[in-house]
Scaffold this active site. Structure first.
Site, PDB file in Angstrom:
ATOM      1  N   LYS A 108      -1.112  -4.014  -3.195  1.00  0.00           N
ATOM      2  CA  LYS A 108      -2.360  -3.499  -2.614  1.00  0.00           C
ATOM      3  C   LYS A 108      -2.589  -2.108  -3.209  1.00  0.00           C
ATOM      4  O   LYS A 108      -2.074  -1.116  -2.726  1.00  0.00           O
ATOM      5  CB  LYS A 108      -2.228  -3.444  -1.093  1.00  0.00           C
ATOM      6  CG  LYS A 108      -3.549  -3.485  -0.333  1.00  0.00           C
ATOM      7  CD  LYS A 108      -4.263  -2.169  -0.355  1.00  0.00           C
ATOM      8  CE  LYS A 108      -5.465  -2.192   0.575  1.00  0.00           C
ATOM      9  NZ  LYS A 108      -6.182  -0.911   0.569  1.00  0.00           N
ATOM     10  N   SER A 119       0.811  -1.224   0.000  1.00  0.00           N
ATOM     11  CA  SER A 119       0.000   0.000   0.000  1.00  0.00           C
ATOM     12  C   SER A 119       0.842   1.270   0.000  1.00  0.00           C
ATOM     13  O   SER A 119       1.495   1.577  -0.988  1.00  0.00           O
ATOM     14  CB  SER A 119      -1.012  -0.021   1.156  1.00  0.00           C
ATOM     15  OG  SER A 119      -0.399  -0.042   2.401  1.00  0.00           O
TER      16      SER A 119
END
Length: 534
Positions: free
Chosen positions: A461, A436
């Site tokens: 992600k 992320s």
């Protein structure tokens, strides 16, 4: 032209148009009035009532009817008009309008006698509508998984029981389930507060960040370990990124969401939780004691390499373990906390950003020749902190594109005003535990040619969830966008591809890192000249 039912009460006039008096217009009232062919000469603009009828043109809808005009020469007009015509035509229209009013009156009586959502909304109905409206405004997929979102609202308000708060919560969860998005979910008040605490301070757990298996894992069942907090209970027990959690306290994880699993991993300090873990072909059961996991998110080290006197190369090593202030038992999550009115709750802190800035400045004060930024096992966290840290290394350029169903929605870039180190060579270390916000940072530095990336492909992600607070203290986590790197690479389920691999035995702690740069005989040796060479 077609005359369609409309709720408009006041006419809106169009601009005059010069029309060919020889074209014809078809008028169709959708209350079984037969179609009628009329010549353009039959009409004149209401605004030009003092002009002669020979001045042909059209204006015209009737108070409560929306008229769409279609000429026989394929030129189209649309708008709301007031009609002027012959007595016979007005008579036909009057009859049609009487029929239309009759139909609408009967429909109104019918609506009153049904359970329409427009009448008598309860407090529970209003909470449901608040959740529906939040998703309607924020959700990335405007097809809502191929369904009519408005029709679902009407159907649910008529058919779903919402006599108490528990039933309303169940109706909201059922609505969200139709989106088939594991990252969009409903948060009861307790879970919403837990998520807020997970982004602000330490929680009591086992120090794991977890996620769903990547699509490339095929039949992999369970939840995958993204990272294990250094020194935490799971890390001490030998749990590593890529391990699969098959069960938590005799509950299989095959049907658990990462959020439910994260809640099960947390608990009172000193309590135990059993995990069934698969590492490669081996499956084992671990009993872990929950504790308050508190990890310094930023560590730095000055590595002086062998050389001659004052010309000895100096490498500044910075390890960033998380973009939050804690390493918790929570999942990896790009948190943007908001009220349902789409106004952000300002919970993002600058402690990590400030610590990274201080580390860079301190190392530059020691005249380092190059930097190594270690993002391995950094499962992300606060998206804005990743953006701010990227600005320290870039003199200009795009950091990340935020995209929705219509394409690029927003661009985060930098003009160099926050830059600290833009000239020293930079290497970034990543692995499959890099996720992320840390993937955004690595992708920005790579695509802007600011750094070389070493390691293995990152987790992938690439979706952003915003968390919206509802009026009763509950909340919604909603997928609102996706990331693209500056080179327009969609990293979701793919990750950032490194430029070069690292030796398999390359260590993850700062002390051993320096040793691998100094000792050419070590299995993990990495020539510092090659480390920064393109």
């Amino acid at each position: 032209m077609e005359v369609l039912a409309s709720s408009s009460l006041s006419p809106i006039f169009t601009k005059p148009n010069t029309l060919n008096p020889n074209f014809s217009i078809q008028v169709k009232l959708l209350v079984s009035q037969p179609s009628k062919i009329l010549k353009g000469i039959d009409f004149r603009y209401a605004r030009n009532q003092r002009r002669s009828n020979a001045n042909t043109g059209l204006v015209f809808v009737c108070n409560r009817c929306l008229c769409l005009l279609e000429r026989n020469d394929h030129r189209k007009f649309s708008g709301k008009f007031m009609m002027k015509s012959s007595v016979s035509f007005r008579k036909n229209v009057s009859v049609a309008l009487v029929r239309l009013v009759s139909v609408l009156l009967v429909s109104s009586i019918s609506v009153v006698t049904t359970d329409s959502p427009s009448w008598g909304l309860s407090e529970e109905n209003l909470l449901f509508l608040e959740a529906w409206r939040t998703i309607d405004r924020a959700y990335i997929d405007k097809t809502f998984n191929g369904q009519s979102w408005f029709r679902y609202r009407e159907t649910a308000l008529r058919n779903e029981p919402m006599n108490n708060r528990e039933e309303t919560y169940m109706a909201i969860k059922k609505m969200i389930a139709t989106l088939d998005d594991p990252f969009t979910r409903f948060l009861e008040p307790g879970k919403f507060q837990s998520l807020r605490s997970g982004t602000q301070g330490a929680v009591t757990g086992v120090g794991l960040s977890i996620g769903y298996p990547a699509a490339s894992d095929g039949s992999a069942a369970g939840l995958v370990v993204i990272s294990a907090a250094p020194g935490g209970p799971a890390n001490r027990a030998g749990v590593s990124p890529g391990d699969v959690i098959l069960g938590i306290d005799d509950t299989t994880t095959e049907t658990l969401t990462i959020y439910d699993a994260a809640q099960m991993l947390q608990g009172p300090e000193g309590s135990t939780v059993e995990l069934a873990i698969r590492s490669g072909p081996e499956t084992r059961v671990l009993s872990l004691t929950r504790e308050r996991v508190s990890v310094n998110p930023v560590k730095s080290r000055l590595c002086e390499l062998p050389g001659s006197g004052s010309n000895s190369p100096k490498i500044g090593y910075i390890k960033l373990t998380t973009f939050n202030q804690n390493a918790s038992g929570m999942h990896s999550f790009d948190v943007i906390l908001q009220h349902s009115g789409l106004q952000p709750l300002k919970l993002v802190t600058l402690n990590v950003v400030g610590a990274v800035k201080e580390a860079i400045e301190t190392l530059r004060g020691n005249n380092v020749n190059a930097f190594v930024l270690d993002l391995r096992d950094n499962s992300g966290g606060s998206f804005p902190e990743g953006i701010e840290i990227a600005k320290f290394w870039l003199d200009k350029g795009v950091i990340v594109y935020i995209c929705d169903s219509r394409g690029v929605r927003d661009i985060y870039d930098t003009d160099g005003s926050n830059a600290i180190s833009t000239s020293e060579p930079l290497a970034v270390l990543v692995n499959k535990g890099t996720a992320s916000a840390s993937e955004i940072l690595a992708g920005a530095l790579k695509d802007n040619k600011r750094a070389l990336v070493y390691g293995e492909p990152t987790y992938g992600k690439g979706k952003i969830q915003s968390v919206f607070q509802l009026s009763d203290g509950s909340g919604l986590a909603v997928t609102v966008a996706r990331y693209e790197t500056p080179a327009h690479t969609d990293i979701d389920k793919v990750g950032v591809t490194p430029d070069h691999p690292l030796p398999k035995s390359f260590p993850k702690d700062e002390e051993a890192f320096c040793g691998c740069l100094k000792d050419p005989t070590a299995a993990c040796y990495l020539n510092q000249g090659l480390l920064f060479s393109r």
